[in-house]
Design a protein around this motif. Sequence first.
Motif, PDB file in Angstrom:
ATOM      1  N   SER A   1      -6.989   0.831  -6.042  1.00 31.10           N
ATOM      2  CA  SER A   1      -7.709   0.306  -4.877  1.00 31.10           C
ATOM      3  C   SER A   1      -7.147  -1.070  -4.522  1.00 31.10           C
ATOM      4  N   LEU A   2      -7.367  -1.462  -3.300  1.00 35.04           N
ATOM      5  CA  LEU A   2      -6.898  -2.769  -2.852  1.00 35.04           C
ATOM      6  C   LEU A   2      -7.621  -3.886  -3.596  1.00 35.04           C
ATOM      7  N   TYR A   3      -8.911  -3.715  -3.841  1.00 34.34           N
ATOM      8  CA  TYR A   3      -9.684  -4.741  -4.534  1.00 34.34           C
ATOM      9  C   TYR A   3      -9.195  -4.946  -5.963  1.00 34.34           C
ATOM     10  N   ALA A   4      -8.884  -3.874  -6.670  1.00 33.17           N
ATOM     11  CA  ALA A   4      -8.351  -3.987  -8.032  1.00 33.17           C
ATOM     12  C   ALA A   4      -6.989  -4.676  -8.020  1.00 33.17           C
TER      13      ALA A   4
ATOM     14  N   ILE B   1       0.867  -1.181   0.000  1.00 31.19           N
ATOM     15  CA  ILE B   1       0.000   0.000   0.000  1.00 31.19           C
ATOM     16  C   ILE B   1       0.899   1.225   0.000  1.00 31.19           C
ATOM     17  N   LEU B   2       0.785   2.025  -1.047  1.00 31.07           N
ATOM     18  CA  LEU B   2       1.644   3.187  -1.220  1.00 31.07           C
ATOM     19  C   LEU B   2       1.007   4.476  -0.722  1.00 31.07           C
ATOM     20  N   ASP B   3      -0.329   4.540  -0.743  1.00 28.61           N
ATOM     21  CA  ASP B   3      -1.016   5.756  -0.319  1.00 28.61           C
ATOM     22  C   ASP B   3      -2.395   5.387   0.214  1.00 28.61           C
ATOM     23  N   THR B   4      -2.865   6.166   1.184  1.00 26.80           N
ATOM     24  CA  THR B   4      -4.190   5.952   1.759  1.00 26.80           C
ATOM     25  C   THR B   4      -4.897   7.293   1.902  1.00 26.80           C
ATOM     26  N   LYS B   5      -6.216   7.208   2.103  1.00 27.82           N
ATOM     27  CA  LYS B   5      -6.987   8.405   2.417  1.00 27.82           C
ATOM     28  C   LYS B   5      -8.000   8.034   3.491  1.00 27.82           C
ATOM     29  N   PRO B   6      -8.295   8.954   4.371  1.00 28.00           N
ATOM     30  CA  PRO B   6      -9.284   8.650   5.412  1.00 28.00           C
ATOM     31  C   PRO B   6     -10.710   8.684   4.867  1.00 28.00           C
ATOM     32  N   VAL B   7     -11.467   7.660   5.219  1.00 28.65           N
ATOM     33  CA  VAL B   7     -12.885   7.583   4.884  1.00 28.65           C
ATOM     34  C   VAL B   7     -13.592   7.205   6.177  1.00 28.65           C
TER      35      VAL B   7
ATOM     36  N   LEU C   1     -11.801   4.963   8.960  1.00 23.70           N
ATOM     37  CA  LEU C   1     -10.850   4.035   8.366  1.00 23.70           C
ATOM     38  C   LEU C   1      -9.935   4.726   7.368  1.00 23.70           C
ATOM     39  N   ASN C   2      -8.738   4.176   7.202  1.00 23.62           N
ATOM     40  CA  ASN C   2      -7.855   4.588   6.113  1.00 23.62           C
ATOM     41  C   ASN C   2      -8.047   3.605   4.976  1.00 23.62           C
ATOM     42  N   VAL C   3      -8.329   4.117   3.783  1.00 28.56           N
ATOM     43  CA  VAL C   3      -8.598   3.287   2.613  1.00 28.56           C
ATOM     44  C   VAL C   3      -7.439   3.436   1.631  1.00 28.56           C
ATOM     45  N   ALA C   4      -6.944   2.319   1.101  1.00 34.05           N
ATOM     46  CA  ALA C   4      -5.842   2.341   0.141  1.00 34.05           C
ATOM     47  C   ALA C   4      -6.286   3.011  -1.157  1.00 34.05           C
TER      48      ALA C   4
END
Length: 70
Positions: A51-54, A11-17, A20-23
């Motif tokens: 995204s993590l799912y992709a 995981i190189l970057d995340t954003k808060p949602v 939670l922090n989302v990749a």
Amino acid sequence: MSDSHIILLQILDTKPVGDLNVATKVSVQLQLTAPDLKGRDRVVKRSEKDSLYAAIDVASVWLERALSAR
């Protein structure tokens, strides 16, 4: 490891949602498990997904194909 290939997800970057922090940027690498190779020589394929799912989708296809090619 008895398998010829592995997948490395970073995981190189995340954003808060919410709480939670989302990749938002994930590195995917298909690597050989040969112990005699240097780190960069082990990488067979690499990609970055948003995204993590992709990333998991791509990783599962790559790994399935690599392991079935034996």
